[in-house]
Design an enzyme around this catalytic site. Structure first.
Site, PDB file in Angstrom:
ATOM      1  N   GLY A 184      -8.583  -4.910  -0.975  1.00 41.79           N
ATOM      2  CA  GLY A 184      -8.097  -4.034  -2.035  1.00 41.79           C
ATOM      3  C   GLY A 184      -6.543  -4.365  -2.452  1.00 41.79           C
ATOM      4  O   GLY A 184      -5.890  -4.852  -1.662  1.00 41.79           O
TER       5      GLY A 184
ATOM      6  N   GLN B  46       1.693  -2.080  -5.499  1.00 36.60           N
ATOM      7  CA  GLN B  46       1.818  -3.074  -4.651  1.00 36.60           C
ATOM      8  C   GLN B  46       2.119  -4.329  -5.614  1.00 36.60           C
ATOM      9  O   GLN B  46       2.764  -5.389  -5.114  1.00 36.60           O
ATOM     10  CB  GLN B  46       0.360  -3.568  -3.961  1.00 36.60           C
TER      11      GLN B  46
ATOM     12  N   CYS C  98      -2.770  -3.883   5.395  1.00 36.58           N
ATOM     13  CA  CYS C  98      -2.096  -3.864   4.253  1.00 36.58           C
ATOM     14  C   CYS C  98      -1.447  -4.823   3.733  1.00 36.58           C
ATOM     15  O   CYS C  98      -0.540  -5.477   4.342  1.00 36.58           O
ATOM     16  CB  CYS C  98      -1.353  -2.501   4.118  1.00 36.58           C
ATOM     17  N   LEU C  99      -1.661  -5.400   2.636  1.00 43.21           N
ATOM     18  CA  LEU C  99      -0.906  -6.650   1.993  1.00 43.21           C
ATOM     19  C   LEU C  99       0.478  -6.229   1.838  1.00 43.21           C
ATOM     20  O   LEU C  99       1.359  -7.279   1.761  1.00 43.21           O
ATOM     21  CB  LEU C  99      -1.518  -7.073   0.481  1.00 43.21           C
TER      22      LEU C  99
ATOM     23  N   HIS D 288      -7.587   4.428   1.016  1.00 42.57           N
ATOM     24  CA  HIS D 288      -6.319   3.577   1.404  1.00 42.57           C
ATOM     25  C   HIS D 288      -5.654   3.121   0.159  1.00 42.57           C
ATOM     26  O   HIS D 288      -4.578   3.320   0.019  1.00 42.57           O
ATOM     27  CB  HIS D 288      -6.626   1.994   1.910  1.00 42.57           C
ATOM     28  N   GLU D 289      -6.533   2.461  -1.007  1.00 42.69           N
ATOM     29  CA  GLU D 289      -5.870   2.350  -2.355  1.00 42.69           C
ATOM     30  C   GLU D 289      -5.405   3.462  -3.084  1.00 42.69           C
ATOM     31  O   GLU D 289      -4.095   3.462  -3.663  1.00 42.69           O
ATOM     32  CB  GLU D 289      -6.879   1.524  -3.039  1.00 42.69           C
TER      33      GLU D 289
ATOM     34  N   HIS E 239      -1.931   4.613  -2.009  1.00 47.43           N
ATOM     35  CA  HIS E 239      -0.746   3.682  -2.666  1.00 47.43           C
ATOM     36  C   HIS E 239      -0.465   4.397  -4.030  1.00 47.43           C
ATOM     37  O   HIS E 239       0.740   4.113  -4.451  1.00 47.43           O
ATOM     38  CB  HIS E 239      -1.429   2.315  -2.766  1.00 47.43           C
TER      39      HIS E 239
HETATM   40 NI    NI Z   1      -2.329  -1.304   1.112  1.00 46.87          NI
END
Ligand code: NI
Length: 186
Positions: A50, A55, A95-96, A137-138, A141
């Protein structure tokens, strides 16, 4: 794709844009579609499940995900709302924007999602388990919340070295202007 989006890259902790609450999307237009195309491309390149707009430095309420890796499973959620939470489940997440850090996070097990898709149509879905976890999670953000904000004290201690490395890399890439010299009073 306009140059405006083709240069977008995934930003990492501690970039302040990751901590900022995002604003609702006002219109599903061509510009938004181009942003989504770039986000899907970056998510794939980095082998992510995701990716949320903050991000890539865009503080708007939008995220993309793909739980299988098959492009036909790409999902786009605009102005998402999560309700009807049931149950709880503890599992590891990455997480990226926090490369090298994994953390166990307790999430709601089942959720209902209401949002708008890239065609401007209403989405109303219910999911349990992994997809519901990615949603949360997203969604986090979009409110400026990262997995490190949901980690226990012990896990945060364990990640401290890695966090410090990310902080140093950010500081090196974004040098602060020198402090103005204090004028000495005569
Ligand atoms: Ni993340």
């Amino acid at each position: 794709m306009p140059a405006m989006y083709e240069d977008l890259q995934i930003i990492s902790y501690p970039d302040p844009r990751l901590k900022k609450p995002s604003a609702p999307v006002n219109a599903v237009d061509d510009s938004l579609k181009e942003l989504v195309a770039r986000m899907l491309q970056l998510m794939r390149e980095h082998h992510g499940v995701g990716l949320a707009a903050p991000q890539v430095g865009q503080n708007i309420r939008l995220f993309v995900m793909n739980h299988s890796g098959d492009p036909k499973d790409d999902r786009v959620y605009i102005n998402p709302e999560l309700t009807e939470a049931e149950g709880a489940e503890d599992a590891e997440e990455g997480c990226l924007s926090l490369p090298g850090i994994n953390a166990n996070v307790v999430r709601d097990k089942t959720l209902r999602m209401r949002a708008v898709d890239l065609d401007g149509r209403s989405i109303d879905q219910k999911e349990t388990g992994y997809i519901a976890r990615v949603w949360q999670h997203e969604f986090d953000h979009l409110n400026g919340t990262l997995i490190i904000d949901r980690m226990g004290a012990v896990a945060k201690m364990a990640a401290r070295k890695k966090l410090r490395e990310l902080e140093e890399a950010y500081e090196a890439a974004h040098p602060r202007p020198p402090k103005p010299k204090l004028l000495r009073r005569k």
